[in-house]
Design a protein around this motif. Structure first.
Motif, PDB file in Angstrom:
ATOM      1  N   ALA A 265       0.827  -1.205   0.000  1.00 16.66           N
ATOM      2  CA  ALA A 265       0.000   0.000   0.000  1.00 16.66           C
ATOM      3  C   ALA A 265       0.866   1.262   0.000  1.00 16.66           C
ATOM      4  CB  ALA A 265      -0.926  -0.003   1.213  1.00 16.66           C
ATOM      5  N   VAL A 266       1.913   1.275   0.810  1.00 24.78           N
ATOM      6  CA  VAL A 266       2.780   2.453   0.865  1.00 24.78           C
ATOM      7  C   VAL A 266       3.472   2.669  -0.475  1.00 24.78           C
ATOM      8  CG1 VAL A 266       4.880   3.387   1.906  1.00 24.78           C
ATOM      9  CG2 VAL A 266       3.126   2.356   3.352  1.00 24.78           C
ATOM     10  N   THR A 267       3.932   1.586  -1.081  1.00 25.37           N
ATOM     11  CA  THR A 267       4.597   1.706  -2.379  1.00 25.37           C
ATOM     12  C   THR A 267       3.634   2.235  -3.441  1.00 25.37           C
ATOM     13  OG1 THR A 267       6.050  -0.146  -1.802  1.00 25.37           O
ATOM     14  CG2 THR A 267       5.913   0.461  -4.125  1.00 25.37           C
ATOM     15  N   ARG A 273       2.387  10.458  -1.231  1.00 26.08           N
ATOM     16  CA  ARG A 273       2.848  10.570   0.158  1.00 26.08           C
ATOM     17  C   ARG A 273       4.303  11.026   0.187  1.00 26.08           C
ATOM     18  NH1 ARG A 273       0.753   7.629   4.375  1.00 26.08           N
ATOM     19  NH2 ARG A 273       2.836   6.808   4.789  1.00 26.08           N
ATOM     20  N   GLY A 274       5.170  10.162   0.590  1.00 22.93           N
ATOM     21  CA  GLY A 274       6.578  10.531   0.761  1.00 22.93           C
ATOM     22  C   GLY A 274       7.423  10.353  -0.486  1.00 22.93           C
ATOM     23  N   GLU A 278      10.192   7.354   0.483  1.00 29.34           N
ATOM     24  CA  GLU A 278       9.413   6.501   1.381  1.00 29.34           C
ATOM     25  C   GLU A 278       9.227   5.120   0.772  1.00 29.34           C
ATOM     26  OE1 GLU A 278       5.301   6.374   4.020  1.00 29.34           O
ATOM     27  OE2 GLU A 278       5.542   7.927   2.483  1.00 29.34           O
ATOM     28  N   ALA A 279       9.005   5.054  -0.541  1.00 24.35           N
ATOM     29  CA  ALA A 279       8.851   3.752  -1.204  1.00 24.35           C
ATOM     30  C   ALA A 279      10.123   2.917  -1.047  1.00 24.35           C
ATOM     31  CB  ALA A 279       8.519   3.952  -2.683  1.00 24.35           C
ATOM     32  N   ALA A 285      12.730  -2.064   4.042  1.00 28.48           N
ATOM     33  CA  ALA A 285      12.297  -2.468   5.389  1.00 28.48           C
ATOM     34  C   ALA A 285      11.682  -3.856   5.385  1.00 28.48           C
ATOM     35  CB  ALA A 285      11.306  -1.441   5.944  1.00 28.48           C
ATOM     36  N   ILE A 286      10.801  -4.156   4.427  1.00 28.80           N
ATOM     37  CA  ILE A 286      10.147  -5.465   4.418  1.00 28.80           C
ATOM     38  C   ILE A 286      11.168  -6.555   4.126  1.00 28.80           C
ATOM     39  CG2 ILE A 286       9.446  -5.434   1.980  1.00 28.80           C
ATOM     40  CD1 ILE A 286       7.314  -6.715   4.894  1.00 28.80           C
ATOM     41  N   ARG A 287      12.148  -6.250   3.280  1.00 33.39           N
ATOM     42  CA  ARG A 287      13.198  -7.230   2.985  1.00 33.39           C
ATOM     43  C   ARG A 287      14.017  -7.541   4.237  1.00 33.39           C
ATOM     44  NH1 ARG A 287      17.587  -4.484  -0.250  1.00 33.39           N
ATOM     45  NH2 ARG A 287      18.161  -3.902   1.891  1.00 33.39           N
TER      46      ARG A 287
END
Length: 306
Positions: A265-267, A273-274, A278-279, A285-287
């Motif tokens: 969702a953020v990507t 957004r950022g 941010e993407a 982060a998830i990796r």
């Protein structure tokens, strides 16, 4: 009533905030219950922290790290030192708060293994963000902290004397040795953010209840500002460590896979957004969070008794 003979060591982590650190140490000098030790972990500060720490009015022990270990690494080092020193209780403190003169005495009078101060800002407004509800059961709860002291009570005076909380900050948390023996040390791999949440969740899993103490007041010298940093280097740690908490402590499979949905969702929404920063943060982060599903053998383990 707690045993008046209990000893207490304060653990302070600091990094390039010499003037704030000085105010905090002055606050410790003013305590009506004087600590038996004050262990300051200096995270390789480049300012005049060393000069501020040249004082004889506190039982200071200074640990100077060769590199910045982050709050998580600093608190781990300080708590391990305090535990090895044999003190009955360990009080964790940041460098940007000042305790009210009766703060430690108020905490020490309460016979509970895990207690949290209540923070106010410089104007006396309640700014305690410790979670009264930290939901790791509902996969639709985007943010697990769905209620806090601050959002539940308009003022500190509106609080009962003790409020049970589920997640804390390493900024006023007082624990007995038995908690550290049972759940181990803070996990230094978090670096910053959510190391305190992980510690609190481990403590609660071990059967300890954590109480915010209305009359144990800390005054924050700075405003909270992290919510606007998701596209910065801090944003990486915010996302990564939030995901780690879900992977480690999620109460069902849907919650444990929620980080993937958040990252997607953020990507997708990053142009609104950022942006790309941010993407990139959330993808990285998830990796990296996947490699931290389980702590390393030496991370968070109980310290050796001495």
């Amino acid at each position: 009533m707690a045993d008046a003979r209990e000893t207490v060591a304060v653990v302070v982590v600091t990094y390039n905030r010499a003037d704030l650190l000085g105010l905090m140490l002055d606050g410790l000098v003013a305590q009506t219950w004087q600590p038996d030790a004050v262990i300051v972990v200096d995270n390789a500060s480049a300012d005049h922290t060393a000069e501020v720490l040249r004082r004889a009015d506190l039982p200071l022990r200074v640990i100077t790290s060769e590199q910045n270990l982050g709050g998580a690494g600093g608190f781990r080092m300080g708590m391990e030192t305090a535990y090895a020193g044999g003190w009955d209780r360990i009080w964790l403190m940041d460098d940007d708060v000042v305790p009210a003169p009766d703060c430690l005495a108020t905490l020490m009078a309460i016979d509970e293994p895990a207690l949290m101060c209540v923070r106010e800002d410089l104007e006396g407004r309640l700014v305690e963000k410790s979670a009264t509800t930290f939901d790791l059961r509902n996969p639709l709860a985007i943010k697990p902290k769905t209620a806090s002291i601050e959002t539940t009570y308009a003022t500190r005076s509106a609080m009962p004397a003790l409020v049970e909380i589920q997640v804390v900050a390493f900024e006023g948390l007082l624990v007995r040795r038995e908690v550290v023996t049972a759940v181990g040390l803070p996990d230094a791999d978090f670096f910053i953010f959510y190391d305190d949440a992980d510690f609190a969740l481990r403590a609660r899993k071990a059967g300890f209840r954590i109480w915010a103490v209305r009359d144990a007041v800390l005054v924050r010298q700075l405003a909270f500002s992290q919510q606007h940093a998701l596209e910065s280097w801090k944003g990486y740690y915010m996302y990564r460590n939030l995901f780690v908490v879900h992977f480690r402590h999620g109460e069902n499979a849907l919650v444990r896979v929620k980080p993937y949905a958040i990252a997607a969702a953020v990507t997708t929404l990053s142009p609104l957004r950022g942006g790309r920063a941010e993407a990139r943060n959330v993808i990285r982060a998830i990796r990296d969070a996947r490699t931290m599903r389980k702590p390393r053998a030496e991370s968070g383990q109980a310290p050796t008794r001495r």
